[in-house]
Design an enzyme around this catalytic site. Structure first.
Site, PDB file in Angstrom:
ATOM      1  N   CYS A   8      10.899 -19.009 -27.165  1.00  0.00           N
ATOM      2  CA  CYS A   8      11.261 -20.103 -26.261  1.00  0.00           C
ATOM      3  C   CYS A   8      11.537 -21.331 -27.122  1.00  0.00           C
ATOM      4  O   CYS A   8      11.765 -21.210 -28.330  1.00  0.00           O
ATOM      5  CB  CYS A   8      10.189 -20.343 -25.202  1.00  0.00           C
ATOM      6  N   ARG A  14       5.861 -20.767 -22.661  1.00  0.00           N
ATOM      7  CA  ARG A  14       6.403 -19.496 -22.166  1.00  0.00           C
ATOM      8  C   ARG A  14       6.261 -18.333 -23.139  1.00  0.00           C
ATOM      9  O   ARG A  14       5.793 -17.258 -22.762  1.00  0.00           O
ATOM     10  CB  ARG A  14       7.881 -19.671 -21.795  1.00  0.00           C
ATOM     11  N   ASP A 117      11.126 -23.486 -17.837  1.00  0.00           N
ATOM     12  CA  ASP A 117      10.054 -24.216 -18.492  1.00  0.00           C
ATOM     13  C   ASP A 117       9.118 -24.725 -17.402  1.00  0.00           C
ATOM     14  O   ASP A 117       9.550 -25.427 -16.489  1.00  0.00           O
ATOM     15  CB  ASP A 117      10.637 -25.387 -19.284  1.00  0.00           C
TER      16      ASP A 117
END
Length: 146
Positions: A8, A14, A117
């Site tokens: 990410c 994440r 996100d």
């Protein structure tokens, strides 16, 4: 497939969740796949996952508290059999860096959607939603590719 790298932007929310979920599922299946995570950005190198990611993972039986952020490097593209981007922006960045063994996590059970996100949601609910999405997609990825 013997190894997976989840990527990410900062490697604090994440991708550590994806790494933790994958580790748990791999351990349950006993198939020995190596898993790691990284970020395309450098500003969080050495940091633990963010507090909300640690909490949502722990609430779902996954411990990511010992993970530390790192930045993806070109040698990762040879080291890992599969590079998994959490969203289209990171996919594009990884592709520009030369990643060939590249997929987007949302292609596995999420209709190709980006894993958003969680900071773009109000409150902790975003982390719950993102965890559920990651868990579903990682399970599908391992089912198809593991």
């Amino acid at each position: 497939m013997k190894s997976i790298l989840f990527v990410c932007l900062g490697n604090i929310c994440r991708s550590p969740i994806a790494e933790g979920v994958a580790r748990r599922l791999i351990e349950q299946e006993g198939n020995g796949i190596t898993v790691d995570s990284a970020g395309t950005g450098s500003w969080h190198i050495g940091e633990a996952p963010c507090r909300h990611s640690i909490i949502v993972a722990r609430n779902n039986g996954v411990d990511i508290s010992s993970l530390r952020a790192r930045q993806v490097h070109k040698n990762d593209f040879q080291k890992f059999d599969l590079i998994v981007a959490l969203d289209q922006s990171n996919y594009n960045d990884l592709q520009a860096m030369g990643a060939k063994n590249l997929v987007k996590l949302g292609e596995f059970g999420c209709g190709g959607a980006d894993v958003p996100d969680p900071y773009f949601f109000d409150g902790f609910e975003g982390f719950d939603r993102v965890f559920a999405m990651i868990e579903s997609c990682v399970a599908q990825l391992l089912s198809e590719r593991g």
